[in-house]
Enzyme design. Structure first.
Site, mmCIF file in Angstrom:
data_model
loop_
_atom_site.group_PDB
_atom_site.id
_atom_site.type_symbol
_atom_site.label_atom_id
_atom_site.label_comp_id
_atom_site.label_asym_id
_atom_site.label_seq_id
_atom_site.Cartn_x
_atom_site.Cartn_y
_atom_site.Cartn_z
ATOM 1 N N HIS A 107 2.019 2.141 -3.455
ATOM 2 C CA HIS A 107 1.051 2.872 -4.279
ATOM 3 C C HIS A 107 1.195 4.384 -4.077
ATOM 4 C CE1 HIS A 107 -1.219 -0.384 -6.018
ATOM 5 N NE2 HIS A 107 -1.475 -0.928 -4.827
ATOM 6 N N GLU A 161 0.822 -1.214 0.000
ATOM 7 C CA GLU A 161 0.000 0.000 0.000
ATOM 8 C C GLU A 161 0.859 1.268 0.000
ATOM 9 O OE1 GLU A 161 -2.955 -0.338 -0.840
ATOM 10 O OE2 GLU A 161 -3.110 -2.483 -0.444
#
Length: 164
Positions: free
Chosen positions: A73, A70
């Site tokens: 990203h 995550e």
């Protein structure tokens, strides 16, 4: 619980800063994610959301892989801009080059589904049950009508329920 995860987020950011030789604004971290997703990166809001249930059940892998996934990203968005693919070459570069982790797109955590109650309805033409969710059943109680596609009669609650 949040301390270890927040520490891992910070460690991922420090690795990215050393690799790219630039400073990144730290994201807000939330533990308000439910369902099948382990984590979600909200690029525009600079926000990371994590699933506390999946973290509790898979903490070591979650900390190593999901948190880096995550964070990657957000870093990819900041470094390469908004017009990149979510799991494209830029994201994979960060996963492999910065974090030295496999660029896995999906997790394989076991998802325990909650039991749900279904409300059984019938029409005039069949003995077949039409299972309604609690939401749809509540709409019927408020006056909504559902019609059988075969006989065009209103589906009627049988008074029976089924738990799945």
């Amino acid at each position: 619980m949040p301390e270890r995860l927040n520490a891992r987020v910070e460690a991922c950011y420090q690795q990215a800063e050393a690799f790219f030789k630039q400073r990144f604004e730290r994201p807000q971290v939330s533990f308000r994610l439910r369902g099948q997703k382990a984590g979600v990166a909200h690029l525009q809001e600079n926000l990371l959301r994590f699933n506390p249930q999946l973290y509790r059940e898979n903490s070591e892998h979650f900390l190593r892989q999901t948190v880096a996934h995550e964070v990657a990203h957000l870093i990819a968005h900041r470094v390469f801009g908004p017009n990149i693919q979510p799991h494209g070459a830029e994201w994979r570069l960060i996963m492999q080059g910065v974090y030295e982790l496999p660029p896995e797109r999906c997790h394989s955590y076991t998802i325990v589904r909650r039991q749900r109650t279904l409300y059984l309805y019938r029409c005039a033409c069949t003995e077949r049950d039409f299972p309604f969710t609690a939401q749809r059943h509540a709409l019927v109680r408020k006056g909504r009508r559902y019609i059988c596609r075969s006989c065009r009669t209103t589906l009627v609650f049988t008074g029976q329920q089924r738990v799945e």
